[in-house]
Design a protein around this motif. Structure first.
Motif, PDB file in Angstrom:
ATOM      1  N   ALA A   1       0.811  -1.215   0.000  1.00  0.00           N
ATOM      2  CA  ALA A   1       0.000   0.000   0.000  1.00  0.00           C
ATOM      3  C   ALA A   1       0.845   1.266   0.000  1.00  0.00           C
TER       4      ALA A   1
ATOM      5  N   GLU B   1      -0.575   0.088  -6.157  1.00  0.00           N
ATOM      6  CA  GLU B   1      -1.424  -0.899  -5.473  1.00  0.00           C
ATOM      7  C   GLU B   1      -2.856  -0.393  -5.396  1.00  0.00           C
ATOM      8  N   ARG B   2      -3.007   0.873  -5.048  1.00  0.00           N
ATOM      9  CA  ARG B   2      -4.340   1.469  -4.937  1.00  0.00           C
ATOM     10  C   ARG B   2      -4.995   1.597  -6.315  1.00  0.00           C
TER      11      ARG B   2
END
Length: 385
Positions: free
Chosen positions: A346, A351-352
Motif C-alpha cells: 500500500a 497498489e491502490r
C-alpha cells in the motif's frame, strides 16, 4: 471542437498544476479517511470543475466534447475519487436535464449543479436491474399533480451526498422494456427518501455509493423530465454516449499516470547491477502500455470530435469504453509487475490504482454490454446499407 486553443490550454495548465500540487499529495489521506478534504472540494468549486460540461447560460464552462476529454485526461492522473465527486454534476447528474428537460427545469436545477452547491446523482441501477436497464422495477404512480415513487436504487454514485436525483421509474406497467420508463427530477430532501449505508468497495475510497430507497415518495408531476411519460429510457441512453467518452478519457489519464510511476520506479530500482528499465522485458511492458494508452487517447479524441460535429457516436463511444477500460486494467497490472513486491504494498500508489481501475470495466455499461452495443450497431448499419 476546440473553440479557443489558448484559453483551453490555460485551463488545462491550471488543472494539471492543481492535480500535481494539491490532489496527488492528498491521495493517501483520501484513501485512509475515505473522504475528500473540505478545502479541496472548495477549491474544485472555485475552479468551476463541477460545471465543466454545463453550458455557460446555466453557469458552467460549456466545454465541447473534445475540450472535455482533454480535461479528463488530466483529471485521470490522480485518484478517481476526485473526478467522481464532480463527475456526476457534469455527466449523468445534469445531462439528462440538459438534453431532454424543459427550459424551466434547466433554469431551476442546472445552475446549482454547475457551482457544486448541489451534488447530482443518477438513479438507474436496482438490486435486480443492472445491465438490463430497460427492466426497471421502481414504480411511479400518478396521483393528481404528483407521482408517487416506490422502489430501491443500488450502487448510486454520490448517493450519500446528493441533493438532486435523476430517477428512472416505470410509469406504465403495461409497456414492457424501456418504453414504460420515465425520468424524474427528485430533490434530495423529499419525504420518502432513505439513503442506505455507504457501500464498502474494493477500491475508489473517497468516492461514495449507497442504496437510495423511495417509499411513497411524492414528486411533482412538473418534475418529469421533458414533461412527458415514457421517454426516460431514451434519455438515459443519450446521457451514456457522453458519459462513456468521458470515462474513456479518464481511463487514458490513469494509464498515463501509471506509466509515469512505473518508468520512475524502473529508473531507480536496480537488479543485476543496473536499473531495471534497461532490461528488455521491463521495456516491453512499458512499451506495450504506452502504445495502448496512445491508441486509447487517439480513439477518444476522434470520437469526441465526431460528437462535436453532430454525428451519431453510440458505436464509437462503446468502442472507446470497451478498449480504454480494458486497456487501463492491463496497464495497471503491468505497473504492479514492474514494481515487483513493492507493487503489492500500500506504500506505492500502483497498489491502490490497481484496485481503483477495476470498476471502469463495470460502470457506464460493462465490457460485455459494450460488446453487445457494438455488434448490434454493426448489424443495424449493415441492414440499412
Amino acid at each position: 471542437m476546440i473553440r479557443d486553443a489558448e484559453t483551453l490550454q490555460q485551463l488545462i495548465d491550471t488543472l494539471s498544476r492543481f492535480v500535481r500540487e494539491r490532489l496527488v499529495p492528498a491521495e493517501q489521506q483520501v484513501a485512509e479517511n475515505d473522504a475528500i478534504p473540505d478545502d479541496i472540494i472548495a477549491e474544485m468549486k472555485a475552479m468551476g470543475l463541477f460545471g465543466l460540461s454545463i453550458p455557460e447560460q446555466y453557469g458552467g464552462l460549456g466545454l465541447t466534447m473534445e475540450e472535455e476529454v482533454l480535461v479528463a485526461f488530466e483529471l485521470g492522473r490522480t485518484s478517481p475519487a476526485f473526478r467522481s465527486l464532480m463527475g456526476t454534476n457534469n455527466g449523468i447528474g445534469a445531462q439528462g436535464i440538459l438534453i431532454d428537460g424543459t427550459e424551466e427545469q434547466k433554469q431551476r436545477y442546472v445552475p446549482q449543479l454547475a457551482t457544486g452547491d448541489v451534488i447530482g446523482a443518477f438513479c438507474l441501477t436496482e438490486p435486480d436491474v443492472g445491465s438490463d436497464s430497460g427492466a426497471v422495477k421502481t414504480r411511479a404512480r400518478r396521483d393528481g399533480e404528483h407521482y408517487i415513487l416506490n422502489g430501491t436504487k443500488r450502487f448510486i454514485t454520490n448517493g450519500p451526498h446528493a441533493g438532486l436525483f435523476t430517477v428512472m421509474a416505470r410509469t406504465n406497467a403495461d409497456i414492457p422494456g424501456g418504453g414504460g420508463v420515465s425520468a424524474f427530477i427528485v430533490e434530495g430532501d423529499t419525504p420518502g427518501i432513505t439513503r442506505g449505508k455507504a457501500d464498502v468497495k474494493m477500491g475508489q475510497k473517497g468516492a461514495h455509493t449507497c442504496d437510495i430507497i423511495f417509499d411513497n415518495c411524492r414528486v411533482p408531476a412538473a418534475n418529469i423530465i421533458g414533461g412527458q411519460e415514457g421517454l426516460g429510457f431514451k434519455t438515459a441512453m443519450k446521457v451514456l454516449d457522453r458519459g462513456r467518452l468521458h470515462i474513456s478519457a479518464v481511463c487514458v489519464g490513469v494509464a498515463m499516470r501509471l506509466i509515469d510511476d512505473a518508468v520512475a520506479f524502473a529508473m531507480e530500482r536496480q537488479q543485476f547491477g543496473k536499473p531495471i528499465i534497461e532490461h528488455q522485458l521491463i521495456q516491453a511492458m512499458l512499451a506495450d502500455s504506452r502504445a495502448e494508452a496512445f491508441a486509447g487517447r487517439s480513439m477518444v479524441l476522434e470520437a469526441a470530435r465526431s460528437k462535436d460535429r453532430g454525428e451519431r457516436v453510440s458505436l464509437d463511444a462503446s468502442c472507446c469504453k470497451l478498449f480504454c477500460s480494458e486497456m487501463v486494467g492491463r496497464v495497471a497490472d503491468r505497473a504492479v509487475q514492474i514494481h515487483g513486491g513493492a507493487g503489492y504494498m500500500a506504500e506505492y500508489p500502483v497498489e491502490r490504482f490497481y484496485r481503483d481501475v477495476r470498476l471502469f470495466r463495470i460502470y457506464e455499461g460493462t465490457t460485455q454490454i459494450q460488446q453487445i452495443v457494438i455488434a448490434r450497431e454493426l448489424a443495424r448499419q449493415a441492414a440499412s446499407a
